[in-house]
Design a protein around this motif. Structure first.
Motif, PDB file in Angstrom:
ATOM      1  N   GLN A   1     -10.725  -0.736   1.503  1.00 39.51           N
ATOM      2  CA  GLN A   1     -10.817  -1.210   0.110  1.00 39.51           C
ATOM      3  C   GLN A   1      -9.640  -2.116  -0.256  1.00 39.51           C
ATOM      4  O   GLN A   1      -9.797  -3.093  -0.979  1.00 39.51           O
ATOM      5  N   ALA A   2      -8.458  -1.760   0.255  1.00 38.64           N
ATOM      6  CA  ALA A   2      -7.262  -2.566  -0.041  1.00 38.64           C
ATOM      7  C   ALA A   2      -7.427  -3.970   0.522  1.00 38.64           C
ATOM      8  O   ALA A   2      -7.136  -4.969  -0.154  1.00 38.64           O
ATOM      9  N   VAL A   3      -7.926  -4.039   1.747  1.00 41.41           N
ATOM     10  CA  VAL A   3      -8.084  -5.338   2.400  1.00 41.41           C
ATOM     11  C   VAL A   3      -9.200  -6.139   1.724  1.00 41.41           C
ATOM     12  O   VAL A   3      -9.087  -7.356   1.537  1.00 41.41           O
ATOM     13  N   ALA A   4     -10.265  -5.429   1.324  1.00 40.61           N
ATOM     14  CA  ALA A   4     -11.369  -6.117   0.641  1.00 40.61           C
ATOM     15  C   ALA A   4     -10.869  -6.738  -0.662  1.00 40.61           C
ATOM     16  O   ALA A   4     -11.256  -7.842  -1.040  1.00 40.61           O
ATOM     17  N   ARG A   5      -9.970  -6.056  -1.346  1.00 34.21           N
ATOM     18  CA  ARG A   5      -9.489  -6.546  -2.651  1.00 34.21           C
ATOM     19  C   ARG A   5      -8.425  -7.643  -2.514  1.00 34.21           C
ATOM     20  O   ARG A   5      -8.463  -8.649  -3.204  1.00 34.21           O
TER      21      ARG A   5
ATOM     22  N   ASN B   1       1.241  -7.647  -5.111  1.00 27.72           N
ATOM     23  CA  ASN B   1       0.033  -6.847  -5.324  1.00 27.72           C
ATOM     24  C   ASN B   1       0.339  -5.428  -4.875  1.00 27.72           C
ATOM     25  O   ASN B   1       1.059  -5.238  -3.891  1.00 27.72           O
ATOM     26  N   VAL B   2      -0.231  -4.463  -5.563  1.00 32.93           N
ATOM     27  CA  VAL B   2       0.048  -3.069  -5.201  1.00 32.93           C
ATOM     28  C   VAL B   2      -1.235  -2.250  -5.130  1.00 32.93           C
ATOM     29  O   VAL B   2      -2.048  -2.267  -6.064  1.00 32.93           O
ATOM     30  N   VAL B   3      -1.387  -1.544  -4.026  1.00 36.10           N
ATOM     31  CA  VAL B   3      -2.434  -0.537  -3.917  1.00 36.10           C
ATOM     32  C   VAL B   3      -1.702   0.798  -4.057  1.00 36.10           C
ATOM     33  O   VAL B   3      -0.971   1.215  -3.159  1.00 36.10           O
ATOM     34  N   ALA B   4      -1.839   1.399  -5.230  1.00 38.58           N
ATOM     35  CA  ALA B   4      -1.144   2.666  -5.507  1.00 38.58           C
ATOM     36  C   ALA B   4      -2.132   3.801  -5.262  1.00 38.58           C
ATOM     37  O   ALA B   4      -3.179   3.861  -5.913  1.00 38.58           O
ATOM     38  N   THR B   5      -1.818   4.644  -4.314  1.00 39.13           N
ATOM     39  CA  THR B   5      -2.739   5.729  -3.986  1.00 39.13           C
ATOM     40  C   THR B   5      -2.121   7.080  -4.331  1.00 39.13           C
ATOM     41  O   THR B   5      -0.904   7.226  -4.348  1.00 39.13           O
ATOM     42  N   GLY B   6      -2.993   8.043  -4.599  1.00 44.58           N
ATOM     43  CA  GLY B   6      -2.520   9.388  -4.937  1.00 44.58           C
ATOM     44  C   GLY B   6      -3.667  10.374  -4.835  1.00 44.58           C
ATOM     45  O   GLY B   6      -4.835   9.969  -4.822  1.00 44.58           O
ATOM     46  N   ARG B   7      -3.312  11.654  -4.774  1.00 43.05           N
ATOM     47  CA  ARG B   7      -4.350  12.676  -4.601  1.00 43.05           C
ATOM     48  C   ARG B   7      -5.317  12.719  -5.768  1.00 43.05           C
ATOM     49  O   ARG B   7      -6.462  13.077  -5.622  1.00 43.05           O
ATOM     50  N   ASN B   8      -4.793  12.369  -6.948  1.00 45.69           N
ATOM     51  CA  ASN B   8      -5.583  12.532  -8.155  1.00 45.69           C
ATOM     52  C   ASN B   8      -5.674  11.191  -8.897  1.00 45.69           C
ATOM     53  O   ASN B   8      -4.683  10.701  -9.448  1.00 45.69           O
ATOM     54  N   LEU B   9      -6.878  10.626  -8.895  1.00 38.98           N
ATOM     55  CA  LEU B   9      -7.072   9.300  -9.485  1.00 38.98           C
ATOM     56  C   LEU B   9      -6.751   9.288 -10.980  1.00 38.98           C
ATOM     57  O   LEU B   9      -6.161   8.337 -11.499  1.00 38.98           O
ATOM     58  N   ASP B  10      -7.097  10.389 -11.682  1.00 37.15           N
ATOM     59  CA  ASP B  10      -6.805  10.451 -13.122  1.00 37.15           C
ATOM     60  C   ASP B  10      -5.303  10.414 -13.374  1.00 37.15           C
ATOM     61  O   ASP B  10      -4.834   9.787 -14.334  1.00 37.15           O
ATOM     62  N   ALA B  11      -4.547  11.088 -12.506  1.00 40.25           N
ATOM     63  CA  ALA B  11      -3.082  11.091 -12.663  1.00 40.25           C
ATOM     64  C   ALA B  11      -2.553   9.671 -12.488  1.00 40.25           C
ATOM     65  O   ALA B  11      -1.641   9.242 -13.212  1.00 40.25           O
TER      66      ALA B  11
ATOM     67  N   PHE C   1       0.888  -1.167   0.000  1.00 41.71           N
ATOM     68  CA  PHE C   1       0.000   0.000   0.000  1.00 41.71           C
ATOM     69  C   PHE C   1       0.929   1.220   0.000  1.00 41.71           C
ATOM     70  O   PHE C   1       1.709   1.420   0.930  1.00 41.71           O
ATOM     71  N   ILE C   2       0.851   2.006  -1.065  1.00 42.07           N
ATOM     72  CA  ILE C   2       1.848   3.085  -1.254  1.00 42.07           C
ATOM     73  C   ILE C   2       1.136   4.433  -1.385  1.00 42.07           C
ATOM     74  O   ILE C   2       0.196   4.571  -2.181  1.00 42.07           O
ATOM     75  N   THR C   3       1.575   5.412  -0.649  1.00 43.55           N
ATOM     76  CA  THR C   3       0.996   6.764  -0.772  1.00 43.55           C
ATOM     77  C   THR C   3       1.858   7.614  -1.714  1.00 43.55           C
ATOM     78  O   THR C   3       3.060   7.386  -1.858  1.00 43.55           O
ATOM     79  N   GLY C   4       1.225   8.577  -2.343  1.00 42.05           N
ATOM     80  CA  GLY C   4       1.960   9.470  -3.257  1.00 42.05           C
ATOM     81  C   GLY C   4       2.569   8.699  -4.414  1.00 42.05           C
ATOM     82  O   GLY C   4       3.721   8.942  -4.799  1.00 42.05           O
ATOM     83  N   ALA C   5       1.777   7.781  -4.996  1.00 41.38           N
ATOM     84  CA  ALA C   5       2.326   6.854  -5.998  1.00 41.38           C
ATOM     85  C   ALA C   5       2.131   7.320  -7.433  1.00 41.38           C
ATOM     86  O   ALA C   5       2.374   6.571  -8.374  1.00 41.38           O
ATOM     87  N   SER C   6       1.720   8.578  -7.626  1.00 37.74           N
ATOM     88  CA  SER C   6       1.471   9.046  -8.994  1.00 37.74           C
ATOM     89  C   SER C   6       2.760   9.428  -9.720  1.00 37.74           C
ATOM     90  O   SER C   6       2.792   9.494 -10.951  1.00 37.74           O
ATOM     91  N   ARG C   7       3.811   9.703  -8.955  1.00 42.95           N
ATOM     92  CA  ARG C   7       5.086  10.064  -9.603  1.00 42.95           C
ATOM     93  C   ARG C   7       6.224   9.872  -8.605  1.00 42.95           C
ATOM     94  O   ARG C   7       6.005   9.509  -7.446  1.00 42.95           O
ATOM     95  N   GLY C   8       7.435  10.146  -9.070  1.00 43.27           N
ATOM     96  CA  GLY C   8       8.600  10.135  -8.183  1.00 43.27           C
ATOM     97  C   GLY C   8       8.876   8.796  -7.527  1.00 43.27           C
ATOM     98  O   GLY C   8       8.681   7.731  -8.118  1.00 43.27           O
ATOM     99  N   LEU C   9       9.349   8.855  -6.295  1.00 41.07           N
ATOM    100  CA  LEU C   9       9.738   7.633  -5.594  1.00 41.07           C
ATOM    101  C   LEU C   9       8.558   6.676  -5.435  1.00 41.07           C
ATOM    102  O   LEU C   9       8.692   5.467  -5.607  1.00 41.07           O
ATOM    103  N   GLY C  10       7.385   7.233  -5.108  1.00 48.25           N
ATOM    104  CA  GLY C  10       6.208   6.392  -4.885  1.00 48.25           C
ATOM    105  C   GLY C  10       5.869   5.571  -6.116  1.00 48.25           C
ATOM    106  O   GLY C  10       5.581   4.368  -6.037  1.00 48.25           O
TER     107      GLY C  10
END
Ligand SMILES: NC(=O)c1ccc[n+]([C@@H]2O[C@H](COP(=O)([O-])OP(=O)(O)OC[C@H]3O[C@@H](n4cnc5c(N)ncnc54)[C@H](OP(=O)(O)O)[C@@H]3O)[C@@H](O)[C@H]2O)c1
Length: 281
Positions: free
Chosen positions: A72-76, A32-42, A10-19
């Protein structure tokens, strides 16, 4: 499901950079990866769809969103094995030139956001009696750099937090590792991420301009390779005994070695005065 073979990250700030690169490395390693970010479209723009990938909108400043994403991550995937608290940005500026609300905002994201996401994930890790938390700190979490007091204060804060947390959750098989990157080639120093001081104090004029220019000139010139950091974290996640701190990059090793030796010599230099403050009974 986290079946003991492939883990769920489960990773925060995964839209760019290190994440982003950490997510890519984990996927490439079969996780398995749950990639999270402020902007879903990004997020949708940078990842190809994959059964092992779940994209979720998460601004770490929203406690309720963090709780919902954890659910949601755990459900998936049935659990979360590796939490990477990566989301963050740099509030630079000479202290007196950074307004209090900017410092609060820095702490809201880098410190309280990280704590809230950790709070959302920990119950699931406790339940499964295992887990690994990577808190992305910085060399600025161990060394104070000029023109970076707000940022370094936020990273020092998560160092203290993580060190305490590590002791508290060890009994549940959960390990905590502080990752201390040196300078990595991401958008960290880019105007799309970094924030500078918004106040002007004439006494600092020349100094402040020179220090900030020193940061600006490093934008997209940093020596650290984010993809290699991603691979290093995958390796670390598979270690039985993960370290409390992991320095990333040759610059980090150099800066931290110098800082630790300087601390030790200062401690030694003043040791007799230090011990003289005990109550003598
Ligand atoms: N690069 C370095 O030299 C370096 C060195 C030491 C430590 N670090 C640390 O590494 C971490 C990642 O930085 P980076 O280098 O990858 O910089 P970056 O390229 O600017 O990426 C920062 C990431 O954090 C996200 N983010 C910022 N605020 C957020 C919030 N409130 N909620 C959710 N996501 C948020 C950004 O999302 P958006 O795309 O929506 O803006 C972006 O995905 C940070 O914690 C940083 O302090 C970086």
């Amino acid at each position: 499901m986290s079946d003991g073979k492939n883990k769920t990250w489960f990773i925060t700030g995964a839209s760019r950079g290190l994440g982003y690169e950490i997510a890519v490395a984990a996927l490439a390693a079969g996780e398995n990866v749950v990639a999270t970010g402020r902007n879903l479209d990004a997020l949708r723009k940078v990842y190809e769809s994959d059964d092992r990938l779940l994209l979720l909108a998460l601004d770490v400043c929203s406690q309720s969103q963090a709780a919902d994403c954890a659910k949601q991550a755990v459900a998936r995937f049935g659990g979360v094995d590796v939490l990477v608290n990566n989301a963050g940005y740099g509030q630079l500026g000479v202290f007196e030139e950074v307004a209090t609300d900017r410092i609060s905002a820095q702490f809201e994201t880098n410190v309280f956001g990280l704590m809230d996401v950790t709070r959302a994930i920990l119950p699931y890790m406790r339940e499964q009696r295992k887990g690994r938390i990577f808190n992305i700190s910085s060399i600025g979490g161990a060394i104070g750099f000029e023109g970076a007091s707000a940022y370094c204060a936020s990273k020092f804060a998560i160092e203290g937090f993580s060190e305490c947390l590590a002791v508290e959750v060890k009994q549940f098989g959960i390990g905590v590792t502080l990752v201390q990157p040196g300078f990595f080639r991401t958008d960290f120093l880019d105007d799309s991420s970094i924030s500078y001081g918004d106040l002007r104090v004439s006494d600092y004029e020349q100094y402040s301009t020179a220090v900030m220019a020193g940061y600006r000139i490093r934008n997209h010139q940093q020596a650290g390779d984010p993809a290699k950091l991603g691979e290093a974290l995958v390796k670390l996640s598979r270690e039985e005994n993960c370290p409390l701190r992991f320095a990333a990059g040759s610059d980090a090793v150099q800066y931290l070695s110098q800082a630790y030796s300087a601390r030790q010599s200062e401690l030694d230099q003043w040791a007799s005065l230090s011990v003289s403050t005990d109550i003598l009974e």
